[in-house]
Write an enzyme that holds these catalytic residues in place. Structure first.
Site: not given
Ligand SMILES: [Zn+2]
Length: 229
Positions: A84, A102, A104, A166
């Site tokens: 990413e 970032h 999840h 996501h």
């Molecule tokens: Zn991700």
């Protein structure tokens, strides 16, 4: 070695330590699971320290953090950067963020998967620290420039955005701020899920949000103060 290069090397090694410590804390809090998610921070001269690909984030060490230039070119570190990376670079070029997280994270990701939900409404005044309603950026395949563009757009005037089906992205002027924002977003997403389980969530009105902002400024909410005794 010049003084300047040793100074900037020291700066990037401190940034790598701090990125790794932030990743470990987020894993300990249950927001980063296994190798899923990534953390980065601006160093200097446009360089970025970012977690490497395939790193178990609960065990992340400074040597698992890679330093890249503003366009992603490798500067230092044994690992390739996260898949990413483009998302992180897009955010740094499109916003003033000093750090990016970032995840999840379970509740943030759950909320990102609900049909017809294009924003996390403001149920609690603490959400105003993130800028208000949190947008759910439309779905795009991970690692694509399209996803990066959608996330940057969703971050307008916000410290957080959800990515449909996501996960979440939070930003901050520093790693500690981006970390706090990730923890707060996950708490707010959990609040929404729990409130939805009891009945229909009741968002704060525009007037209630405005009054909360005025009160926060008046009371310097969120800052430590000496006792008046
Ligand atoms: Zn991700």
């Amino acid at each position: 070695m010049t003084t300047e290069s040793s100074g900037s090397r020291g700066q990037s090694s401190r940034a790598r330590e701090h990125v790794a410590a932030t990743a470990r804390r987020l894993a300990a809090e249950g927001l980063l699971i296994g190798t899923a998610g990534n953390v980065s921070a601006r160093v200097d001269d446009g360089r970025i320290a970012v977690t490497g690909t395939g790193v178990v984030l609960a065990d992340c060490r400074a040597e698992d953090v890679t330093v890249v230039g503003a366009t992603g070119e490798h500067v230092d570190g044994r690992l390739a950067p996260t898949s990413e990376l483009g998302l992180h670079l897009g955010i740094y070029s499109g916003t003033q963020a000093g750090a990016v997280v970032h995840t999840h994270a379970p509740f943030s990701t759950a909320v990102s998967c609900v049909t017809g939900m294009d924003a996390l409404p403001v149920l609690h005044y603490q959400q105003l620290l993130l800028g208000g309603e949190i947008r759910v950026a439309p779905y795009a395949t991970f690692g694509t420039p399209e996803l990066a563009d959608l996330v940057v757009d969703g971050l307008r005037d916000r410290q957080a955005v959800l990515m449909a089906n996501h996960g979440s992205v939070t930003v901050g002027s520093s790693l500690d701020k981006a970390l706090d924002n990730a923890l707060l977003l996950e708490w707010l997403a959990a609040l929404h899920v729990r409130a939805s389980g009891v009945g229909t969530p009741r968002p704060l009105t525009e007037a209630q949000q405005h009054d909360a902002v005025v009160q926060a400024i008046t009371l310097e909410y969120g800052t430590t103060k000496e006792s008046p005794q």
